[in-house]
Motif scaffolding. Sequence first.
Motif, PDB file in Angstrom:
ATOM      1  N   ASN A  59     -15.494  -2.262 -10.002  1.00 50.45           N
ATOM      2  CA  ASN A  59     -14.291  -3.172  -9.898  1.00 50.45           C
ATOM      3  C   ASN A  59     -12.925  -2.607 -10.634  1.00 50.45           C
ATOM      4  OD1 ASN A  59     -12.630  -5.249 -12.147  1.00 50.45           O
ATOM      5  ND2 ASN A  59     -13.543  -6.277 -10.333  1.00 50.45           N
ATOM      6  N   THR A  60     -12.062  -2.702  -9.828  1.00 48.88           N
ATOM      7  CA  THR A  60     -10.726  -2.155 -10.090  1.00 48.88           C
ATOM      8  C   THR A  60      -9.921  -2.425 -11.208  1.00 48.88           C
ATOM      9  OG1 THR A  60      -8.800  -1.339  -9.018  1.00 48.88           O
ATOM     10  CG2 THR A  60      -9.423  -3.789  -8.515  1.00 48.88           C
ATOM     11  N   ASP A  61     -10.223  -3.682 -11.661  1.00 41.67           N
ATOM     12  CA  ASP A  61      -9.644  -4.139 -12.806  1.00 41.67           C
ATOM     13  C   ASP A  61     -10.258  -3.729 -14.063  1.00 41.67           C
ATOM     14  OD1 ASP A  61      -7.719  -5.879 -11.713  1.00 41.67           O
ATOM     15  OD2 ASP A  61      -9.052  -7.448 -11.594  1.00 41.67           O
TER      16      ASP A  61
ATOM     17  N   SER B 144      -4.849  -1.868  -4.638  1.00 44.88           N
ATOM     18  CA  SER B 144      -3.748  -2.495  -3.679  1.00 44.88           C
ATOM     19  C   SER B 144      -4.473  -2.438  -2.274  1.00 44.88           C
ATOM     20  CB  SER B 144      -2.608  -1.558  -3.650  1.00 44.88           C
ATOM     21  OG  SER B 144      -1.971  -1.802  -4.871  1.00 44.88           O
ATOM     22  N   ARG B 145      -5.364  -1.445  -2.089  1.00 43.45           N
ATOM     23  CA  ARG B 145      -6.170  -1.398  -0.835  1.00 43.45           C
ATOM     24  C   ARG B 145      -7.117  -2.479  -0.807  1.00 43.45           C
ATOM     25  NH1 ARG B 145      -3.953   3.682  -0.940  1.00 43.45           N
ATOM     26  NH2 ARG B 145      -3.449   4.529   1.126  1.00 43.45           N
ATOM     27  N   ILE B 146      -7.858  -2.724  -1.931  1.00 41.93           N
ATOM     28  CA  ILE B 146      -8.850  -3.709  -2.111  1.00 41.93           C
ATOM     29  C   ILE B 146      -8.306  -5.074  -1.611  1.00 41.93           C
ATOM     30  CG2 ILE B 146     -10.532  -4.768  -3.368  1.00 41.93           C
ATOM     31  CD1 ILE B 146     -11.222  -1.947  -4.535  1.00 41.93           C
TER      32      ILE B 146
ATOM     33  N   LEU C  40      -3.967  11.600 -16.824  1.00 40.76           N
ATOM     34  CA  LEU C  40      -4.540  10.120 -16.983  1.00 40.76           C
ATOM     35  C   LEU C  40      -3.559   9.279 -16.178  1.00 40.76           C
ATOM     36  CD1 LEU C  40      -6.131   9.791 -20.457  1.00 40.76           C
ATOM     37  CD2 LEU C  40      -7.340   9.880 -18.336  1.00 40.76           C
ATOM     38  N   ASP C  41      -2.382   9.626 -16.140  1.00 44.05           N
ATOM     39  CA  ASP C  41      -1.511   8.861 -15.498  1.00 44.05           C
ATOM     40  C   ASP C  41      -1.539   9.004 -14.108  1.00 44.05           C
ATOM     41  OD1 ASP C  41       0.009   7.667 -17.617  1.00 44.05           O
ATOM     42  OD2 ASP C  41       1.276   9.465 -17.678  1.00 44.05           O
ATOM     43  N   VAL C  42      -1.807  10.049 -13.507  1.00 40.76           N
ATOM     44  CA  VAL C  42      -2.209  10.383 -12.019  1.00 40.76           C
ATOM     45  C   VAL C  42      -3.506   9.625 -11.677  1.00 40.76           C
ATOM     46  CG1 VAL C  42      -2.787  11.958 -10.394  1.00 40.76           C
ATOM     47  CG2 VAL C  42      -1.019  12.674 -12.205  1.00 40.76           C
ATOM     48  N   GLU C  43      -4.458   9.706 -12.555  1.00 36.08           N
ATOM     49  CA  GLU C  43      -5.712   8.932 -12.358  1.00 36.08           C
ATOM     50  C   GLU C  43      -5.440   7.343 -12.055  1.00 36.08           C
ATOM     51  OE1 GLU C  43     -10.019   8.566 -14.232  1.00 36.08           O
ATOM     52  OE2 GLU C  43      -8.754   9.824 -15.072  1.00 36.08           O
ATOM     53  N   MET C  44      -4.549   7.067 -13.315  1.00 36.18           N
ATOM     54  CA  MET C  44      -4.010   5.525 -13.139  1.00 36.18           C
ATOM     55  C   MET C  44      -3.529   5.079 -11.742  1.00 36.18           C
ATOM     56  SD  MET C  44      -4.104   2.403 -14.421  1.00 36.18           S
ATOM     57  CE  MET C  44      -4.377   2.630 -16.463  1.00 36.18           C
ATOM     58  N   ALA C  45      -2.763   5.923 -11.304  1.00 42.77           N
ATOM     59  CA  ALA C  45      -1.836   5.526 -10.064  1.00 42.77           C
ATOM     60  C   ALA C  45      -2.888   5.425  -9.007  1.00 42.77           C
ATOM     61  CB  ALA C  45      -0.798   6.672  -9.844  1.00 42.77           C
ATOM     62  N   VAL C  46      -3.785   6.493  -8.942  1.00 38.84           N
ATOM     63  CA  VAL C  46      -4.761   6.538  -7.836  1.00 38.84           C
ATOM     64  C   VAL C  46      -5.730   5.266  -7.883  1.00 38.84           C
ATOM     65  CG1 VAL C  46      -7.075   7.682  -6.951  1.00 38.84           C
ATOM     66  CG2 VAL C  46      -4.761   9.025  -7.781  1.00 38.84           C
ATOM     67  N   GLU C  47      -5.973   4.747  -8.994  1.00 35.29           N
ATOM     68  CA  GLU C  47      -6.920   3.600  -9.210  1.00 35.29           C
ATOM     69  C   GLU C  47      -5.953   2.360  -8.833  1.00 35.29           C
ATOM     70  OE1 GLU C  47     -10.053   1.256  -9.626  1.00 35.29           O
ATOM     71  OE2 GLU C  47     -10.036   3.458  -9.571  1.00 35.29           O
ATOM     72  N   GLN C  48      -4.848   2.404  -9.213  1.00 41.16           N
ATOM     73  CA  GLN C  48      -4.183   1.341  -8.847  1.00 41.16           C
ATOM     74  C   GLN C  48      -3.865   1.062  -7.400  1.00 41.16           C
ATOM     75  OE1 GLN C  48      -0.439   1.921 -11.358  1.00 41.16           O
ATOM     76  NE2 GLN C  48      -1.287   0.855 -12.968  1.00 41.16           N
ATOM     77  N   ALA C  49      -3.693   2.180  -6.560  1.00 45.05           N
ATOM     78  CA  ALA C  49      -3.361   2.284  -5.088  1.00 45.05           C
ATOM     79  C   ALA C  49      -4.748   1.692  -4.443  1.00 45.05           C
ATOM     80  CB  ALA C  49      -3.232   3.894  -4.756  1.00 45.05           C
ATOM     81  N   ARG C  50      -6.040   2.174  -5.082  1.00 42.82           N
ATOM     82  CA  ARG C  50      -7.079   1.804  -4.606  1.00 42.82           C
ATOM     83  C   ARG C  50      -7.267   0.102  -4.816  1.00 42.82           C
ATOM     84  NH1 ARG C  50     -11.828   0.624  -7.544  1.00 42.82           N
ATOM     85  NH2 ARG C  50     -13.952   0.538  -6.042  1.00 42.82           N
TER      86      ARG C  50
ATOM     87  N   VAL D   8       0.635  -1.105   0.041  1.00 39.16           N
ATOM     88  CA  VAL D   8       0.046  -0.021  -0.011  1.00 39.16           C
ATOM     89  C   VAL D   8       1.035   1.147  -0.056  1.00 39.16           C
ATOM     90  CG1 VAL D   8      -1.708   1.272   1.405  1.00 39.16           C
ATOM     91  CG2 VAL D   8      -1.862  -1.178   1.090  1.00 39.16           C
ATOM     92  N   GLN D   9       1.944   1.127   0.700  1.00 37.26           N
ATOM     93  CA  GLN D   9       2.793   2.467   0.762  1.00 37.26           C
ATOM     94  C   GLN D   9       3.518   2.537  -0.359  1.00 37.26           C
ATOM     95  OE1 GLN D   9       5.702   2.131   4.045  1.00 37.26           O
ATOM     96  NE2 GLN D   9       4.033   1.637   5.375  1.00 37.26           N
ATOM     97  N   ILE D  10       3.899   1.473  -1.399  1.00 37.73           N
ATOM     98  CA  ILE D  10       4.331   1.813  -2.638  1.00 37.73           C
ATOM     99  C   ILE D  10       3.432   2.213  -3.662  1.00 37.73           C
ATOM    100  CG2 ILE D  10       5.134   0.474  -4.510  1.00 37.73           C
ATOM    101  CD1 ILE D  10       6.371  -1.762  -2.570  1.00 37.73           C
ATOM    102  N   ALA D  11       2.240   1.946  -3.426  1.00 36.55           N
ATOM    103  CA  ALA D  11       1.089   2.372  -4.246  1.00 36.55           C
ATOM    104  C   ALA D  11       0.991   3.974  -4.163  1.00 36.55           C
ATOM    105  CB  ALA D  11      -0.152   1.634  -4.112  1.00 36.55           C
ATOM    106  N   ASP D  12       1.022   4.485  -2.734  1.00 32.56           N
ATOM    107  CA  ASP D  12       0.804   5.773  -2.469  1.00 32.56           C
ATOM    108  C   ASP D  12       1.925   6.807  -2.829  1.00 32.56           C
ATOM    109  OD1 ASP D  12      -1.488   5.196  -1.153  1.00 32.56           O
ATOM    110  OD2 ASP D  12      -0.730   5.399   0.723  1.00 32.56           O
ATOM    111  N   VAL D  13       3.142   6.063  -3.080  1.00 33.50           N
ATOM    112  CA  VAL D  13       4.333   6.554  -3.360  1.00 33.50           C
ATOM    113  C   VAL D  13       4.420   6.855  -5.114  1.00 33.50           C
ATOM    114  CG1 VAL D  13       7.037   6.509  -3.760  1.00 33.50           C
ATOM    115  CG2 VAL D  13       6.036   6.117  -1.631  1.00 33.50           C
TER     116      VAL D  13
END
Length: 446
Positions: A264-266, A145-147, A133-143, A43-48
């Motif tokens: 669904n995150t995928d 990871s949390r799920i 969109l890269d930022v949006e993708m990073a946010v969704e990937q972090a989400r 989760v920390q890696i995803a936030d970074v």
Amino acid sequence: MKMKKFLIVLTTCAGFVLPITAQDIMLTLDKALEIALSENLTVQIADVEIEKAGYAQKGTYASLFPQIDFSASYDRNVKKQMMYMDTELGDDSDSGSAEGISVGRNNNWSLGFNVSMPIVSPTLWKSLKISALDVEMAVEQARGSRIEMIEQVKTAFYTVLLAKELYEVFKETYDNAVTNYENIKKKFEVGHASEYDLLRSNVAVKNAEPNMYDAENSIVLSLWQFKALIGLDLDIGIDCAGRLTDFEQEIAEYHSGYISLEENTDLRQLDIQRELLQKTWELKKAEYYPTLSLGFNYQWTSMNDNFRFSSYKWNPYSIIGATLSIPIFSGGKRYSDVRQAKINIFQTDLHRLNIERNLEVSVMQYLNNMRTNVRQFAAAYSSIDEARRGYEISVKMYETGSGNLVEINDAQLALTQSQLNLNQSIYDFLINRTALETVTGKYTGN
């Protein structure tokens, strides 16, 4: 730091100091999730990654502003250039009759500022949308990871509860076997029981011991896995609060409704990826368009034959201008890039359709499993009281001489199986519900 503060508060409230020796920290599922989401490295890696994408976006926006650079250079003329001037004018003059003059000085110095700024740049404008969109993708990937982490923590928590329930079942079976053995031994000593019953009851005790020890070991192993998952030291003593039977009411009131895959995150990541590919396709098309940029240059130059800097004479000059670039021919590279980007979009659409179909099958599977678990729970719940009553009757019948040891063992086996079926049905229901929540991207239960 959050983890340390949490442990300090818990140990203070409990009245003991780490390392824990006699008393364990009791963790609820909500508290375990809180620890895992703050301490887990994934989760920390995803936030970074979100922070990194944010800086990348800022770097792209910076391209819209003027770029200012300072430069300085020094050149040493090893061999000066020659300039020739004809001594006579006429058609028969040649270089042999010209006088050569060396041009320049030994040392050439230059320093100044360069300023450039894009005025019309379609590719840059498209890049700005891609970086967003890269930022949006990073946010969704972090989400995502949390799920995934929440599912793992819930599964591990329920596994600990199941291990504890199984231990209690096998411990009760062992205690019943010991009680029967002691009663039969007393009856044998006064001649009211056969040696065969005594041996059989002793064997029942020995057979119950391995299951009890194995269940006890399962508790230790599941707690280790749970602690490692949420980021706690394995030496810290913890326990999971609650019992599987606490979820009986939820199972009894369960009813399936409409299941949506919008969260669904995928699928959401694939949607963002498709939009990224769409913007990339537009970027490739924008390479056909002209670009216009503005430039400004201010320099100071000096030429000397020595290194007496105080006597140098610096000559300033400045230039301002615009540059227009019109793409004409690139050997077909731009056309190929556009076609490749279009194919990538089509490929992503096919991949998303395939993923969506598989997810729909998973949803149907989880729902069907949960309905089966509800029926299994109802059957086990209705039989467990009867099985316990049957065991008590078999014991009384043996004590009065109207029953035998085989009936006691059969009744004990039926009771144990009913208890195991009840706990397993609850556990399976919770695991399937957790997996369904992960697929849908929404969490509605503990």
